[in-house]
Design an enzyme around this catalytic site. Structure first.
Site, PDB file in Angstrom:
ATOM      1  N   ALA A  92       0.819  -1.213   0.000  1.00 31.84           N
ATOM      2  CA  ALA A  92       0.000   0.000   0.000  1.00 31.84           C
ATOM      3  C   ALA A  92       0.850   1.259   0.000  1.00 31.84           C
ATOM      4  O   ALA A  92       0.395   2.319  -0.408  1.00 31.84           O
ATOM      5  CB  ALA A  92      -0.905   0.004   1.226  1.00 31.84           C
ATOM      6  N   LYS A  93       2.091   1.153   0.470  1.00 31.52           N
ATOM      7  CA  LYS A  93       3.015   2.300   0.530  1.00 31.52           C
ATOM      8  C   LYS A  93       2.354   3.496   1.196  1.00 31.52           C
ATOM      9  O   LYS A  93       2.529   4.639   0.789  1.00 31.52           O
ATOM     10  CB  LYS A  93       3.531   2.644  -0.869  1.00 31.52           C
ATOM     11  CG  LYS A  93       4.265   1.470  -1.539  1.00 31.52           C
ATOM     12  CD  LYS A  93       4.921   1.858  -2.848  1.00 31.52           C
ATOM     13  CE  LYS A  93       5.754   0.730  -3.442  1.00 31.52           C
ATOM     14  NZ  LYS A  93       4.987  -0.421  -3.921  1.00 31.52           N
ATOM     15  N   ARG A  94       1.604   3.243   2.252  1.00 33.44           N
ATOM     16  CA  ARG A  94       0.853   4.281   2.920  1.00 33.44           C
ATOM     17  C   ARG A  94       1.684   4.998   3.977  1.00 33.44           C
ATOM     18  O   ARG A  94       2.697   4.488   4.456  1.00 33.44           O
ATOM     19  CB  ARG A  94      -0.381   3.680   3.611  1.00 33.44           C
ATOM     20  CG  ARG A  94      -1.402   3.061   2.677  1.00 33.44           C
ATOM     21  CD  ARG A  94      -2.089   4.094   1.815  1.00 33.44           C
ATOM     22  NE  ARG A  94      -3.282   3.552   1.171  1.00 33.44           N
ATOM     23  CZ  ARG A  94      -3.350   3.083  -0.071  1.00 33.44           C
ATOM     24  NH1 ARG A  94      -2.292   3.073  -0.839  1.00 33.44           N
ATOM     25  NH2 ARG A  94      -4.490   2.626  -0.561  1.00 33.44           N
TER      26      ARG A  94
END
Lengths: 276, 276
Positions: A92-94
Site C-alpha cells: 500500500a506504501k501508505r
C-alpha cells in the site's frame, strides 16, 4: 505469533521465498474472465489456485483495488489466500498523520503485513508498528529509476538517505515487526543495507519483469534470525508470474493460461533456491 | 483550464482560501446519521451544504474511504462538490512505481487535484504530473512531529531534505500544475520554502485542530502568480470545521450540528482574510 514467525514457517513448508504480486491490471485480464462478477477476484482466485504451493506470500498492490468493486475483490482475495495458509502482504506504501494514519492501519485487520512510506516519519507509522503481530515493510531503496532522486541524496553525515532510513527503521523496530523494501535492481545497495540491519527481513521487488539480480536478492534479502529455522525474507515477482499465461501456447484456454502462472512461480522458486 | 486557474476563480468567487477537509471518521459521525445508507456520504453531503459558500476547495482524505462503501461515498461526495462548483483535492499521499502508479493516477479522472509523496522520485509521480489540467501537491514539510525525522535531515549540500524536495518539485513542474504541502506548525519553514518557489501554491494543513499559525499560512502559503487576479493557495482545516457541531448547543439536532460547521468555515475564512 509474529508475522516473521508465520512467514518463516511458510518459507519452510513451501521451500520458497517467492512473493507473488497480485496486480490484476484491468487492461491485461484474460478475455475469458471479462464477464465474471468481480473479474479481479476471479483472476486472483485462479492465480492462487495455480501458484499457492510455491508462494511464501501474496502481495496485492492496493493501487489495483481502489474502487468499490476493487475493495470487494481484495477482501475476497485475502480471505482465499488465508484459506490456502498463505500470508498476505498488502503493498500500500501508505503513511499519513495522526488520526488519519490510524485509519490506514485498519488495513491490517485483514492483511498480515503492509508496506509503508517513511517520508512522514515515525509517528506516521506508529499505528502500523504498534500491531505487534503484523509485519511493516518500510520503503528504503526502491527499484525504479527515480528512486535515486531522494533516496540517494548524500546527507551531511556522509551516508545516502536510504541508509539513514534503514537505520531509522531499526530504531523503530521495538516490536521486532519491521521489514525493509530494497530493490533488486541495485545489488550493491542491497549488500550495504544488509550490513546496517543484519536481522531485518527484506522484501525485494524487481527480480521479474524489472530484470533485477536474483542472486543478490537472495544473498542479501534474506535475514538470518535467531528465532527462525530458515533465513527470512521475500523476493517478489508480479507480472512475470501472473501474466505468464499471455506467452503460453494457448492464452485463450483457462487451464493453459493459469498453468503457465504456476510454472512461472515454480521456476522462480527454483531459481532463487539455487542461492539459498 | 488548469487546476490553479480553476482554484483562483473559486478563491475570487468565494473570497476564501479555506480548504475543508472531509475526513468522516466513523467513530465521530453523529448518531442521527447512523442508519443512513452510506453514513459517510450522508455526512459529507450535509457538510457541503453547510460550508460550500466558504469553501475554496474540499479535501477528502482517502484514508477514510478505503473500503467498498467508502469508495462509493467518495464518488458521491466528489460529484456533489462539483455540483456546487467546488473543486476537490484528494488527499491520498500516493506514489508507486511504473504501471502501478498509473493506476493511482486514475483517481484524477474524478478529483481535480491530489497529494503525492516524493520519496520514490520523479517517475513515480509522472502519471500525475502528466495530467496538465490537474493539480499535484507534493508533500514537502508535513505538520506532524515525526515530519522532522526525514524532512529535516541536513544534506551534504547544506540544505534540509524538505528544501531539496521543494527545488525538485520546481524542476518537475513543466506543466505548471505542481503545488506543495507545507505545514503551518513551522512558520519559519513556510517562509523558507516560499523563497525557493515563489510561484508554486501551497496547501497548508495544521491551522485548525493542530494549532498552526494562520498568519504565516496566508503570508507564505499563497503564491502571487502572473496568471491569477488573486494570490493562490489553500489553508486546510478538517476536524475544526466538520466536527464543530460536537461543541454546539444541540449536537443531536441536525440543523444545529451542521450549522456549526458552516459557522466554523466562515470564521476561518474571515480569520485568514485578515492576512490576505
Amino acid at each position: 505469533m509474529s508475522f516473521f514467525e508465520t512467514l518463516a514457517d511458510r518459507i519452510e513448508a513451501t521451500d520458497s521465498v517467492v512473493s507473488v504480486g497480485l496486480d490484476p491490471d484491468p487492461n491485461r485480464l484474460p478475455e475469458f474472465l471479462a464477464n465474471a462478477d468481480l473479474p479481479r477476484w476471479a483472476f486472483n482466485r485462479r492465480i492462487i489456485d495455480a501458484t499457492h504451493e510455491h508462494a511464501a506470500c501474496y502481495k496485492p498492490n492496493a493501487a489495483f483495488y481502489e474502487d468499490a468493486d476493487g475493495w470487494r475483490a481484495l477482501e475476497e482475495t485475502i480471505a482465499y489466500a488465508h484459506g490456502k495458509d498463505v500470508p498476505v502482504l498488502l503493498d500500500a506504501k501508505r503513511a499519513d498523520i495522526g488520526n488519519t494514519t490510524r485509519q490506514y492501519a485498519a488495513a491490517l485487520d485483514r492483511a498480515d503485513a503492509i508496506t509503508v512510506n517513511p517520508y512522514l516519519g515515525r509517528d506516521s507509522l506508529q499505528p502500523f508498528l504498534d500491531r505487534e503481530e503484523k509485519g511493516v515493510f518500510v520503503l528504503c531503496r526502491t527499484s525504479n529509476p527515480g528512486g535515486s532522486d531522494l533516496q540517494d541524496l548524500e546527507l551531511a553525515s556522509g551516508e545516502p538517505l536510504y541508509e539513514r532510513v534503514a537505520a531509522l527503521a531499526d530504531v523503530w523496530n521495538g516490536n521486532d515487526n519491521v521489514g525493509l523494501v530494497v530493490g533488486a535492481t541495485a545489488p550493491e545497495e542491497l549488500a550495504e543495507v544488509r550490513e546496517i540491519v543484519p536481522e531485518i527481513p527484506f522484501l525485494v521487488p524487481g527480480v521479474g519483469a524489472q530484470g533485477g539480480d536474483a542472486e543478490a536478492a537472495v544473498e542479501h534479502g534474506l535475514a538470518d534470525r535467531p528465532d527462525a529455522a530458515v533465513d527470512v525474507g521475500l523476493v517478489n515477482s508480479s507480472r512475470g508470474i501472473i501474466f505468464a499465461g499471455e506467452e503460453s501456447s494457448r492464452p485463450d484456454d483457462e487451464a493453459t493460461y493459469f498453468g503457465a502462472a504456476g510454472d512461472a512461480a515454480k521456476r522462480l522458486k527454483k531459481r532463487l533456491n539455487q542461492y539459498r
